[in-house]
Design a protein around this motif. Structure first.
Motif, PDB file in Angstrom:
ATOM      1  N   SER A  64     -12.916  -8.909  -7.324  1.00 42.02           N
ATOM      2  CA  SER A  64     -13.162  -9.748  -6.134  1.00 42.02           C
ATOM      3  C   SER A  64     -14.154 -10.877  -6.407  1.00 42.02           C
ATOM      4  O   SER A  64     -14.887 -11.300  -5.515  1.00 42.02           O
ATOM      5  CB  SER A  64     -13.677  -8.899  -4.961  1.00 42.02           C
ATOM      6  OG  SER A  64     -12.844  -7.815  -4.698  1.00 42.02           O
ATOM      7  N   TYR A 107     -10.763 -17.246  -3.635  1.00 40.46           N
ATOM      8  CA  TYR A 107      -9.403 -17.161  -3.115  1.00 40.46           C
ATOM      9  C   TYR A 107      -9.069 -18.319  -2.175  1.00 40.46           C
ATOM     10  O   TYR A 107      -9.874 -18.689  -1.316  1.00 40.46           O
ATOM     11  CB  TYR A 107      -9.216 -15.855  -2.332  1.00 40.46           C
ATOM     12  CG  TYR A 107      -9.050 -14.626  -3.177  1.00 40.46           C
ATOM     13  CD1 TYR A 107      -7.796 -14.271  -3.656  1.00 40.46           C
ATOM     14  CD2 TYR A 107     -10.127 -13.807  -3.478  1.00 40.46           C
ATOM     15  CE1 TYR A 107      -7.623 -13.123  -4.424  1.00 40.46           C
ATOM     16  CE2 TYR A 107      -9.973 -12.658  -4.247  1.00 40.46           C
ATOM     17  CZ  TYR A 107      -8.716 -12.326  -4.713  1.00 40.46           C
ATOM     18  OH  TYR A 107      -8.556 -11.196  -5.480  1.00 40.46           O
ATOM     19  N   SER A 138      -4.113 -15.364  -3.785  1.00 40.92           N
ATOM     20  CA  SER A 138      -4.185 -13.905  -3.935  1.00 40.92           C
ATOM     21  C   SER A 138      -2.911 -13.341  -4.555  1.00 40.92           C
ATOM     22  O   SER A 138      -2.950 -12.367  -5.306  1.00 40.92           O
ATOM     23  CB  SER A 138      -4.472 -13.223  -2.591  1.00 40.92           C
ATOM     24  OG  SER A 138      -3.382 -13.371  -1.709  1.00 40.92           O
ATOM     25  N   GLN A 198      -6.338  -9.163  -0.719  1.00 44.76           N
ATOM     26  CA  GLN A 198      -6.551  -9.230  -2.166  1.00 44.76           C
ATOM     27  C   GLN A 198      -5.581  -8.366  -2.963  1.00 44.76           C
ATOM     28  O   GLN A 198      -5.247  -8.700  -4.107  1.00 44.76           O
ATOM     29  CB  GLN A 198      -7.983  -8.798  -2.507  1.00 44.76           C
ATOM     30  CG  GLN A 198      -9.050  -9.751  -2.023  1.00 44.76           C
ATOM     31  CD  GLN A 198     -10.397  -9.421  -2.648  1.00 44.76           C
ATOM     32  OE1 GLN A 198     -10.557  -9.502  -3.862  1.00 44.76           O
ATOM     33  NE2 GLN A 198     -11.355  -9.040  -1.831  1.00 44.76           N
ATOM     34  N   ASN A 234      -9.591  -5.217  -9.966  1.00 45.13           N
ATOM     35  CA  ASN A 234      -9.805  -6.555  -9.411  1.00 45.13           C
ATOM     36  C   ASN A 234     -11.224  -6.580  -8.853  1.00 45.13           C
ATOM     37  O   ASN A 234     -11.537  -5.894  -7.879  1.00 45.13           O
ATOM     38  CB  ASN A 234      -8.774  -6.827  -8.307  1.00 45.13           C
ATOM     39  CG  ASN A 234      -9.028  -8.125  -7.560  1.00 45.13           C
ATOM     40  OD1 ASN A 234      -9.989  -8.844  -7.822  1.00 45.13           O
ATOM     41  ND2 ASN A 234      -8.166  -8.429  -6.602  1.00 45.13           N
TER      42      ASN A 234
END
Length: 298
Positions: free
Chosen positions: A106, A144, A178, A12, A104
């Motif tokens: 996620s 992702y 990503s 990531q 970020n």
């Protein structure tokens, strides 16, 4: 510009290093183990060992830093530790005059607490960051593309020519690469007009299962069909990695999803407006599949 990156050893945040180097930044990458030093140094970062629970060490490595690219580790044994880890970083940033934190998350944040520790703790982190007095940008990515490299998906592609994922075929998803997310993080760091902003980001294609498989097929040059994986099958594959309780919880989520007639949104139709503020060259699903063909097609 000195940028401190957390989570740089994982998929990531790893590309934040290269994207920041393109801008001429000096990158410091925090890692919990010296085993990652070679990988991080080869990417162009200066690696440092720092445990997120170590307040003194976090304060030390934050000195002289202009911006922080932050990420809460995904698979914490106790998800609620994520709040304290975030506080340690945010407090150190404030003490040392860091100009901006870009987080970020996620995944897209929930609008309110839903009883899931992993999701709920992020709302507490968001509140703490907003009240910290440090300039911030929150980047909320959708699902992702790299998830397809996981053990619940990739072997099915390689061995059976099936793209396995535990979401219903009818559920559209704006998959995102990503590398694109990392580029958004870096653009947010360099955009001085952004000081207290949230962006929900997705890919530009909102693909249902069969459309996903078609795009993937175009990229790898092979005919791949979509396989809406049974949640229990997915859970069994995940069990060795996240434990029985974690696997059961995730399997139950996908079970509810597959029985639902309404699906949660995983696509932002307003991406063009975001791209005006954060100019990133987006990666299509077929391009991503082509770039990673050798990983899937043996």
């Amino acid at each position: 510009m000195n940028i401190l990156v957390f989570g740089a050893t994982g998929s990531q945040q790893f590309n934040v290093i290269e994207e920041a180097k393109k801008k001429g930044a000096e990158v410091i990458a925090a890692t919990s183990s010296e085993k990652s030093f070679e990988k991080l140094a080869k990417a162009g970062a200066t690696p440092v060992v720092a445990n997120l629970s170590d307040v003194e060490k976090i304060n030390e490595i934050t000195k002289g830093v202009d911006a922080i690219a932050f990420l809460i580790p995904v698979s914490l044994p106790n998800p609620f530790d994520g709040l304290q880890y975030a506080k340690n970083v945010i407090d150190a940033a404030k003490t040392n005059g860091v100009k901006k934190i870009v987080w970020n998350t996620s995944g897209w944040l929930e609008s309110q607490k839903v009883g899931s520790p992993v999701d709920d703790v992020k709302l507490d982190v968001q509140e703490y960051l907003k009240n910290s007095g440090v300039d911030y940008v929150i980047i909320e990515p959708t699902i992702y593309m790299e998830n397809m490299m996981g053990p619940f998906c990739a072997p099915f592609i390689s061995n059976e020519k099936k793209l396995a994922y535990p979401t219903p075929e009818a559920m559209p998803i704006g998959w995102i690469a990503s590398r694109d997310v990392s580029a958004f993080v870096v653009e947010a760091i360099y955009n001085e007009s952004l000081k207290a902003d949230n962006f929900k980001i997705s890919g530009l294609q909102n693909l249902k299962g069969n459309e996903l498989a078609s795009e993937f097929s175009d990229g790898v040059g092979e005919t791949i069909s979509y396989y809406p994986q049974k949640p229990q099958e997915f859970g069994e594959i995940m069990k060795p990695m996240v434990g029985e309780a974690g696997a059961s919880s995730v399997a139950a989520y996908y079970e509810n999803l597959q029985n639902s007639k309404e699906y949660p949104s995983k696509f932002n139709p307003e991406m063009n407006g975001i791209l005006e503020k954060l100019p990133v060259e987006m990666t299509s699903l077929s391009q991503w599949a082509s770039d990673n063909r050798d990983f899937f097609i043996k």
